[in-house]
Design a protein around this motif. Structure first.
Motif, PDB file in Angstrom:
ATOM      1  N   ALA A 111       0.827  -1.205   0.000  1.00 27.61           N
ATOM      2  CA  ALA A 111       0.000   0.000   0.000  1.00 27.61           C
ATOM      3  C   ALA A 111       0.860   1.253   0.000  1.00 27.61           C
ATOM      4  O   ALA A 111       0.540   2.248  -0.682  1.00 27.61           O
ATOM      5  CB  ALA A 111      -0.932  -0.017   1.215  1.00 27.61           C
ATOM      6  N   TRP A 116      -1.969  -0.986  -4.997  1.00 23.59           N
ATOM      7  CA  TRP A 116      -3.238  -1.274  -4.337  1.00 23.59           C
ATOM      8  C   TRP A 116      -3.805  -2.637  -4.709  1.00 23.59           C
ATOM      9  O   TRP A 116      -4.492  -3.282  -3.912  1.00 23.59           O
ATOM     10  CB  TRP A 116      -4.252  -0.187  -4.676  1.00 23.59           C
ATOM     11  CG  TRP A 116      -3.812   1.165  -4.193  1.00 23.59           C
ATOM     12  CD1 TRP A 116      -3.386   2.221  -4.938  1.00 23.59           C
ATOM     13  CD2 TRP A 116      -3.707   1.563  -2.823  1.00 23.59           C
ATOM     14  NE1 TRP A 116      -3.021   3.263  -4.131  1.00 23.59           N
ATOM     15  CE2 TRP A 116      -3.225   2.895  -2.808  1.00 23.59           C
ATOM     16  CE3 TRP A 116      -3.967   0.941  -1.598  1.00 23.59           C
ATOM     17  CZ2 TRP A 116      -3.001   3.587  -1.641  1.00 23.59           C
ATOM     18  CZ3 TRP A 116      -3.748   1.629  -0.443  1.00 23.59           C
ATOM     19  CH2 TRP A 116      -3.266   2.949  -0.459  1.00 23.59           C
ATOM     20  N   THR A 120      -4.670  -5.205  -1.852  1.00 29.02           N
ATOM     21  CA  THR A 120      -6.020  -5.754  -1.756  1.00 29.02           C
ATOM     22  C   THR A 120      -6.001  -7.282  -1.735  1.00 29.02           C
ATOM     23  O   THR A 120      -6.711  -7.922  -0.950  1.00 29.02           O
ATOM     24  CB  THR A 120      -6.876  -5.265  -2.936  1.00 29.02           C
ATOM     25  OG1 THR A 120      -6.912  -3.829  -2.931  1.00 29.02           O
ATOM     26  CG2 THR A 120      -8.295  -5.808  -2.826  1.00 29.02           C
ATOM     27  N   LEU A 124      -7.288  -9.737   1.253  1.00 28.89           N
ATOM     28  CA  LEU A 124      -8.283 -10.781   1.016  1.00 28.89           C
ATOM     29  C   LEU A 124      -7.798 -12.126   1.557  1.00 28.89           C
ATOM     30  O   LEU A 124      -8.585 -12.898   2.125  1.00 28.89           O
ATOM     31  CB  LEU A 124      -8.581 -10.893  -0.491  1.00 28.89           C
ATOM     32  CG  LEU A 124      -9.450  -9.782  -1.092  1.00 28.89           C
ATOM     33  CD1 LEU A 124      -9.569  -9.954  -2.598  1.00 28.89           C
ATOM     34  CD2 LEU A 124     -10.834  -9.790  -0.451  1.00 28.89           C
TER      35      LEU A 124
END
Length: 948
Positions: A111, A116, A120, A124
């Motif tokens: 990040a 991103w 992400t 997850l």
């Protein structure tokens, strides 16, 4: 009443039943030092004393005021539920794992770099891991709920002389209960009356056969649970007859409640894989912090700006963290679980897949796991002849083999030769015995729905007699019918029927315990016809019985006599026809599986609730009980202190008549001696030990819900051989985990050493953080997954188990990881230097060359990680096509980043390699893998020569 209370005090029993009645307001008495926790005084008092102690009436039951008072003292008749842990606390617990922390660090770094998509994806993965952890937690909580479901919903209770149906949760000590076949037992009950009453208590005791009950018995204080025939217990099932009794314990004070308490208090051990990964993660974090700190300090001392130093530190941190490790680990374990499911082993906890490979001791139940759970007649003995019966289970397939001349050789006699109309006298004796067993019988045997198996409908012992008759060739036909039946009871120990044929000839047919039959016989069927039964004949037959029983055969005697009508059913003046010896035979594949265990350094141990003689015989037959091995009885174990059990455990191969507490103590004793214990179970009594074991295994067919919920693995076929197959699969999975962890760490070590060396040499940053992250993405993902699916070679079950403290990466492997990573780092350094030559104008080209060498070299290195001994070509290029596809796809992705202009800005690529540089990249990328393969060949040849 004072006499009984005084007796209870002298007994020094802390189990809350008799003593609890003396305590005010239902308080439990304090545990007394040295008290026998498994003893229950109610089986040791007679009926009248039990009624007086409970202040009830054997005929009228309790009144409403007594019920209210008892309810206030003892509470509802239900098992306590465990306090619920807040969901947010469970989530925090999932995030404390070191591997998850590593993922969080990687996500924060991604990040911070503006990646991103990667951030992400990492988040997850973290969410998925947390969700799986929560799911497993809630599944384990269902174990107690499954126990609560065993309680009967309704019960027939007598209060003020009136029989009524009430919810079982409203029962209290002192309630008079009526029971009959088919009822679930609603509480722990001392029987007041019993009429041919039997219960199935396998869930509590492990006893495979129904237990005959006798209310008149008064047993010793230390009588094992399975021998308490004057009691019935919550969680068992009435299978025959009827009875009445008085409730002596409810809720958590029942035997089932004590098991629930042990299950609630028992915490499952941390899976070995979690410990090993956590240890590895901690080491990686320490190494990462030290290296990044040293390099950052050097950069600052050389006058680099804080911004440049931070950027380099971030690049190194990304290079050190194996972002793909948790995901690859989870997927590999999931693939292993899927393979195990194909082999009839259902994994409930993924981390347990690896634990299977570390198992050193398998504690197995007997009935249905090591044996078929199908009673089978193995021998028939008549007055003049012995017969062996082949075939196992309820399938009517097999031969009858007659002992020739009293010798040890057997002559085959086919089914057709043994029909009733055969003229040989010995065959007529056999047919006569088989016919009695068939007619004096209420069971049937039929094909199961799958048409591949046979199943018994009714008592297993009687079903075995039906199968014997079919093998002999005797069948029921319309020429005979039953006109009277005298059911079996515990006093006579016999069952008889009166039959009539088409000629109106009546005959009494009897089967039962040998001592009862012999006492009622005056004659015997011999080769020359019916002869008198002399004392020496009785002694000889008793000798047969003792010899057969010594081999753990269950022996029944068969007899008959002519009758004068349907009412002529008195069981006397009988003609002895023969003895039948039967047993629940060992599974054919179990013996081979036990041999595999011994070859693999795994010790099989039998823990059963069955009789010691039966357990000893099966243990000998399967090879579990060695010549030096011992058999221990639960009653003795209960009296041993923990120190003695710890000392004796290595010598005991078979445990019989074992209580739930003792099973738990056995597991703990084996674990304290450094064993990784697999524990199988099916009944509620097994659940605490199954939960405490390193790998708890429940029976899928016969197992209770409580045991399944407490387990880590469920056997879908209840077969011991499946456990051994699962251990082999666990070893294969562990070998694959070592492969891809070695691969991941060697790749990350290569990047770290490359960056570290460039910093020491005062070179400009050879790679950007985004490039390092990209290399980790393409090299740590698909190739690692393909290595996790490698088909290991043979010999896994010829190796000893791993030690419990053996790390995932030992010193020798760590050295090889550094060596392999160093080769990649040197190749990249050489490529960077040959292009850079301290010319700032060549920096962009040098970075591209190093970027390519690091990526392609690690992908080529993946091909060498399939084996520590065999080379890639010796294993066969096509034997792991997934790895070829993974390395090919990752290579294409790396080429795309270099060759597609749209990717250059995103990944910091500022130049195209020239043709000569591509040649250099090819050579330097292949060189580390080539050196490693040559080293394998040379090292193996040297070791083989030394061995010669």
């Amino acid at each position: 009443m004072a006499t009984e209370v005084s007796w209870a005090r002298k007994a020094r029993i802390s189990h809350p039943s008799v003593k609890q009645l003396e305590m005010p307001d239902g308080e439990l008495p304090p545990s007394e030092p040295g008290a026998d926790k498994s003893a229950d005084p109610w089986h040791a008092v007679d009926v009248n004393a039990a009624v007086r102690l409970l202040e009830t009436d054997a005929e009228q039951g309790l009144n409403e005021q007594q019920v209210l008072r008892q309810t206030a003292r003892f509470g509802a008749n239900e098992l306590a539920s465990e306090p619920t842990t807040p969901w947010w606390n469970l989530v925090l617990g999932q995030l404390r794992e070191i591997v998850v922390i590593l993922l969080l660090v990687a996500g924060v770094i991604a990040a911070a770099l503006g990646e991103w998509l990667d951030a992400t994806a990492i988040l997850l993965i973290i969410a998925l891991n947390a969700a799986l952890g929560l799911y497993q937690h809630f599944k384990s909580e269902r174990a107690l709920a499954a126990l609560r479901n065993l309680a009967a919903p309704m019960a027939r209770v007598v209060r003020l002389g009136e029989t009524r149906r009430v919810p079982s949760r409203e029962l209290v000590p002192g309630d008079r209960i009526e029971l009959e076949a088919g009822d679930s037992i609603p509480a722990d009950i001392r029987l007041l009356k019993s009429y041919q009453f039997e219960t199935h208590e396998a869930a509590l005791t492990g006893e495979s056969m129904p237990v005959e009950k006798d209310h008149t018995l008064v047993l010793g204080l230390k009588a094992p649970l399975g021998d308490r025939r004057n009691m019935v217990y919550l969680g068992s099932l009435a299978t025959r007859g009827r009875a009445s009794g008085v409730v002596v314990a409810t809720g958590m004070q029942t035997e089932l409640g004590r098991v629930a308490g042990m299950l609630r208090d028992q915490k499952p051990p941390t899976p070995l894989l979690v410990e090993r990964i956590s240890r590895l993660g901690r080491n990686l974090v320490v190494i990462c912090i030290i290296l990044v700190g040293v390099i950052a300090a050097l950069q600052l001392l050389r006058g680099q700006s804080w911004l440049d130093t931070l950027q380099l530190a971030v690049s190194l941190a990304v290079a050190a963290v194996p972002e793909g490790l948790p995901a690859v680990l989870t997927i590999t374990l999931a693939i292993g679980a899927q393979r195990l499911a194909q082999r009839s082993a259902l994994i409930r906890k993924l981390a347990s897949v690896e634990t299977l490979g570390s198992v050193t001791t398998i504690c197995s139940d007997k009935t249905g796991t090591l044996t078929r759970n199908e009673m089978t007649v193995q021998e028939v003995v008549t007055s003049d002849q012995s017969w062996q019966v082949t075939g196992v289970g309820y399938a009517p397939d097999g031969d009858v083999l007659r002992q020739a001349g009293g010798q040890d050789q057997w002559r085959s006699q086919t089914n057709g030769d043994a029909r009733c109309d055969q003229t040989t006298t010995t065959s007529l004796e056999l047919a006569r015995a088989a016919s009695i067993g068939l007619w004096c019988n209420n069971a049937t045997v039929e094909r199961a729905e799958d048409e591949a198996h046979w199943q018994a409908i009714g008592d297993p012992t009687e079903a075995a007699l039906v199968v014997l008759a079919r093998k002999v060739g005797v069948v029921r036909d319309s020429s005979r019918r039953i006109v009277h039946e005298s059911p079996f009871d515990s006093e006579r120990k016999m069952m008889s029927v009166v039959t009539i044929d088409l000629n109106s000839n009546y005959e009494l047919l009897v089967k039962g315990a040998p001592e009862s039959i012999l006492a009622a016989t005056t004659r015997q069927l011999r080769a020359g016809g019916v002869a008198p039964m002399r004392d020496e004949d009785r002694s000889r037959i008793r000798g047969y019985c003792e010899e057969m029983a010594g081999r753990a055969l269950r022996v029944l005697a068969l007899a008959y006599r002519p009758a004068n009508g349907a009412s002529d059913a008195k069981e006397d003046d009988l003609v002895f026809a023969g003895l039948v010896g039967m047993i629940d035979p060992p599974r054919a594949e179990a013996q081979e599986a036990v041999s595999k265990c011994h070859a693999a350094g795994i010790r099989p141990v039998m823990i059963t609730g069955d009789h010691p003689a039966t357990a000893r015989a099966i243990g000998r037959a399967l090879g579990i009980l060695s010549e030096q091995g011992e058999v221990a009885i639960g009653q003795d174990i209960d009296s041993w202190p923990d120190a003695k059990l710890l000392e004796q455990a290595p010598r005991i191969d078979v445990y019989a008549r074992v209580s739930p507490e003792s099973k738990l103590r056995i597991v703990h004793a084996l674990q304290k001696r450094g064993n990784v214990v697999a524990m199988t179970g099916d009944g509620v009594n097994d659940a605490p030990a199954v939960k405490a074991a390193d790998i708890g295994i429940a029976m899928g067919i016969t197992g209770t819900d409580a045991t399944k919920e407490a387990s880590a693995m469920i056997l879908l076929n209840d077969n011991f051989a499946t456990i051994v197959a699962a251990v082999e699969e666990g070893r294969r999975i562990y070998a694959n985990i070592q492969r891809f962890v070695h691969y991941l760490l060697a790749g990350n070590a290569g990047k770290l050493m490359f960056m570290f060396a460039a910093t020491l040499l005062s070179w400009p940053a050879p790679l950007l953080a985004i490039q390092v992250l990209w290399l980790n993405l393409i090299t740590d993902g698909l190739p690692a997954l393909a290595l996790g699916a490698e088909k290991s070679g043979g010999g896994l079950m010829e190796q000893p188990p791993r030690g419990t403290h053996e790390p995932l990466i030992g010193r020798r492997r760590a050295f090889r990881i550094l060596w392999h990573g160093g080769l990649t780092a040197v190749s990249a350094l050489v490529g960077f230097f040959l292009v850079y030559q301290h010319d700032p104008m060549k920096l962009a080209e040098a970075q591209v060359v190093a970027f390519c060498v690091l990526g392609f070299a690690q992908l080529a290195y993946a091909l060498t990680c399939r084996s520590d001994r065999e080379t890639f070509f010796e294993l066969g290029a096509a034997s792991n096509r997934a790895l070829l596809a993974a390395t090919g796809a990752s290579s294409i992705l790396q080429l795309a980043v270099i060759l597609i202009p749209a990717c250059h800005q995103a990944f910091g690529v500022e130049a195209y390699p020239t043709l000569g540089e591509w040649a250099l990249i090819g050579v330097l990328s292949i060189l580390p893998a080539l050196i490693i393969e040559v080293t394998k060949k040379f090292g193996r040849s040297r070791n083989d020569a030394a061995a010669c």
